[in-house]
Design a protein around this motif. Structure first.
Motif, PDB file in Angstrom:
ATOM      1  N   UNK A  31       0.835  -1.195   0.000  1.00  0.00           N
ATOM      2  CA  UNK A  31       0.000   0.000   0.000  1.00  0.00           C
ATOM      3  C   UNK A  31       0.878   1.258   0.000  1.00  0.00           C
ATOM      4  N   UNK A  32       1.958   1.219   0.774  1.00  0.00           N
ATOM      5  CA  UNK A  32       2.895   2.353   0.785  1.00  0.00           C
ATOM      6  C   UNK A  32       3.552   2.516  -0.577  1.00  0.00           C
ATOM      7  N   UNK A  33       3.875   1.382  -1.212  1.00  0.00           N
ATOM      8  CA  UNK A  33       4.489   1.440  -2.546  1.00  0.00           C
ATOM      9  C   UNK A  33       3.517   2.042  -3.562  1.00  0.00           C
ATOM     10  N   UNK A  34       2.215   1.742  -3.401  1.00  0.00           N
ATOM     11  CA  UNK A  34       1.207   2.303  -4.301  1.00  0.00           C
ATOM     12  C   UNK A  34       1.144   3.821  -4.156  1.00  0.00           C
ATOM     13  N   UNK A  35       1.250   4.298  -2.917  1.00  0.00           N
ATOM     14  CA  UNK A  35       1.272   5.747  -2.672  1.00  0.00           C
ATOM     15  C   UNK A  35       2.496   6.382  -3.334  1.00  0.00           C
ATOM     16  N   UNK A  36       3.657   5.748  -3.146  1.00  0.00           N
ATOM     17  CA  UNK A  36       4.897   6.280  -3.731  1.00  0.00           C
ATOM     18  C   UNK A  36       4.831   6.257  -5.262  1.00  0.00           C
ATOM     19  N   UNK A  37       4.213   5.215  -5.814  1.00  0.00           N
ATOM     20  CA  UNK A  37       4.083   5.118  -7.273  1.00  0.00           C
ATOM     21  C   UNK A  37       3.163   6.222  -7.803  1.00  0.00           C
ATOM     22  N   UNK A  38       2.081   6.475  -7.067  1.00  0.00           N
ATOM     23  CA  UNK A  38       1.163   7.556  -7.477  1.00  0.00           C
ATOM     24  C   UNK A  38       1.885   8.906  -7.448  1.00  0.00           C
ATOM     25  N   UNK A  39       2.670   9.122  -6.400  1.00  0.00           N
ATOM     26  CA  UNK A  39       3.430  10.368  -6.300  1.00  0.00           C
ATOM     27  C   UNK A  39       4.446  10.474  -7.434  1.00  0.00           C
TER      28      UNK A  39
END
Length: 438
Positions: free
Chosen positions: A130-138
């Motif tokens: 989930x954290x990786x998804x946030x970083x990918x979106x950013x």
């Protein structure tokens, strides 16, 4: 007309990506030197991952020079980052694309913990995913892929067990910016309302942090309010009748009065009688901190009753609005409504007035002024009649209904009550802090 340009002030309260539309507008309108604008773009792009865009700007700015090797090196790094993010996030992205049961749950459930547990059971999803998804979106946002950023930030907030924590709030800011940059005004308005609710109900922020976030929201909202059909109504409610945001305007950005004044003038037929009175009071309170032709126009009409200076300010308003990215599309509506404001106020004072004199005040020919007045009467926007023999306009007397008077009084009472409660709460918190300190 750089004298009244607010771009620099507004830019300090925007994300750097939101400043690019302003720079494009300034470039097209030739308000500043093109070379200075290109240098500004290049400086903004340094801290993004839009390397190809930066290289294009560099070529325009320095056509005789080779693109620095650092640009190409950064491009290689960005491509490598993209590959790494895709490998980390591919499993969860495939779920969004292929798991029909999950997509149905997404429509039915709004419980992030429940949805995350489903993904954990059926797809072995871990918290770090989930954290990786946030970083990918950013990362997608920094690359200028705003549609991808908006999609992944939406999924992140839906799946997050606490969507209103610091990272969840940051995701909402990013999604709002993405929707603005894609000009999805309906979705942007929903995100704006959601973000306002999060800010106003966030008990972890201190007073200064909350003031700062409200100031940012005011500035970001200009993109939405002046592009959404219902935006101006929301703008008036937020900027004029929400005490916390009125306080933010007074202490942080009094120049926002330009946009509040314009929004009210543009659509006077939908505005309560008391709104102009409240606006004038606001303008006079802040006249020492900020004034421009738009606010001064209204002061000349309703305070000084100086119609000659109002006419002069109206001509200046045309120049100001033509060079303002948020107001330029409303210029024709503003001029039309401003003329009506002059006309109604002038006739309310004099009751009977010659059309030739009125045409001078409206900066129109006598024939054009007569046709304009006839159209207002025909469309029931004006209670008046024309005496063709004398060449006069005679205004009717229109008293506000009991219902309108009650609405006006209670609206003012609500505002004053909210303001009083806010002051009482501040005083109580100060007393509590004093006791805790002792």
């Amino acid at each position: 007309m750089a004298e009244f340009d607010l771009s620099t002030r507004i830019a300090s309260k925007l994300d750097r990506h939101l400043f690019f539309p302003l720079l494009e507008f300034l470039s097209v309108n030739k308000i500043y030197n093109e070379e200075d604008i290109l240098k500004g773009k290049l400086e903004l792009l340094k801290n993004t991952k839009m390397v190809d865009f930066a290289m294009d700007v560099h070529k325009k700015l320095y056509p005789e020079m080779e693109v620095p090797e650092s640009f190409r090196a950064k491009r290689t790094e960005v491509v490598a980052e993209l590959k790494d993010f895709r490998e980390k996030c591919n499993p969860v992205i495939e779920v969004f694309s292929n798991d029909e049961d999950f997509m149905k749950l997404l429509q039915e459930k709004r419980d992030g913990r429940y949805l995350f547990d489903y993904l954990s059971r059926n797809h072995n999803m871990q918290p770090d995913t989930l954290d990786a998804l946030y970083d990918y979106a950013k990362f997608q946002y920094e690359c200028g892929n705003y549609s991808g950023a908006a999609e992944y930030l939406h999924f992140f907030r839906v799946l997050s067990p606490n969507a209103n924590d610091e990272k969840g709030e940051s995701a909402l800011w990013g999604k709002l910016a993405s929707e603005i940059l894609m000009q999805n005004w309906d979705v942007a308005l929903e995100d704006l309302h959601r973000l306002r609710e999060v800010i106003d109900n966030n008990t972890t922020l201190n007073v200064v942090e909350q003031l700062q976030q409200r100031t940012w929201l005011i500035h970001w909202s200009l993109f939405v309010y002046f592009n959404h059909p219902k935006g101006k109504d929301d703008l008036i409610e937020l900027f004029l009748y929400s005490p916390q945001y009125v306080n933010a305007i007074q202490t942080q950005c009094p120049y926002i009065l330009r946009y509040l004044t314009a929004a009210i003038i543009i659509n006077p037929t939908k505005i309560r009688r008391g709104v102009f009175k409240d606006l004038i009071k606001f303008i006079q309170q802040e006249s020492g901190a900020y004034k421009d032709p738009i606010t001064e126009f209204l002061e000349h009409i309703y305070v000084n009753f100086d119609f000659d200076n109002a006419q002069q300010k109206l001509r200046e308003c045309e120049t100001v609005m033509s060079n303002d990215i948020f107001l330029v599309s409303s210029l024709d509506d503003f001029i039309e409504s401003a003329r009506r404001v002059i006309f109604e106020t002038f006739c309310r004072i004099h009751h009977r007035i010659s059309i030739s004199m009125l045409s001078e005040k409206l900066n129109m020919t006598q024939d054009a002024a007569e046709r304009w007045i006839v159209d207002l009467i025909r469309t029931a926007l004006l209670d008046a009649k024309i005496d063709l023999k004398e060449g006069h306009v005679i205004m009717g007397v229109q008293m506000p209904s009991v219902y309108e008077q009650i609405i006006e009084k209670t609206k003012s009472l609500t505002f004053k009550t909210q303001y009083l409660m806010q002051n009482i709460e501040k005083k109580a918190n100060m007393q509590k802090s004093g006791r805790d300190g002792n």
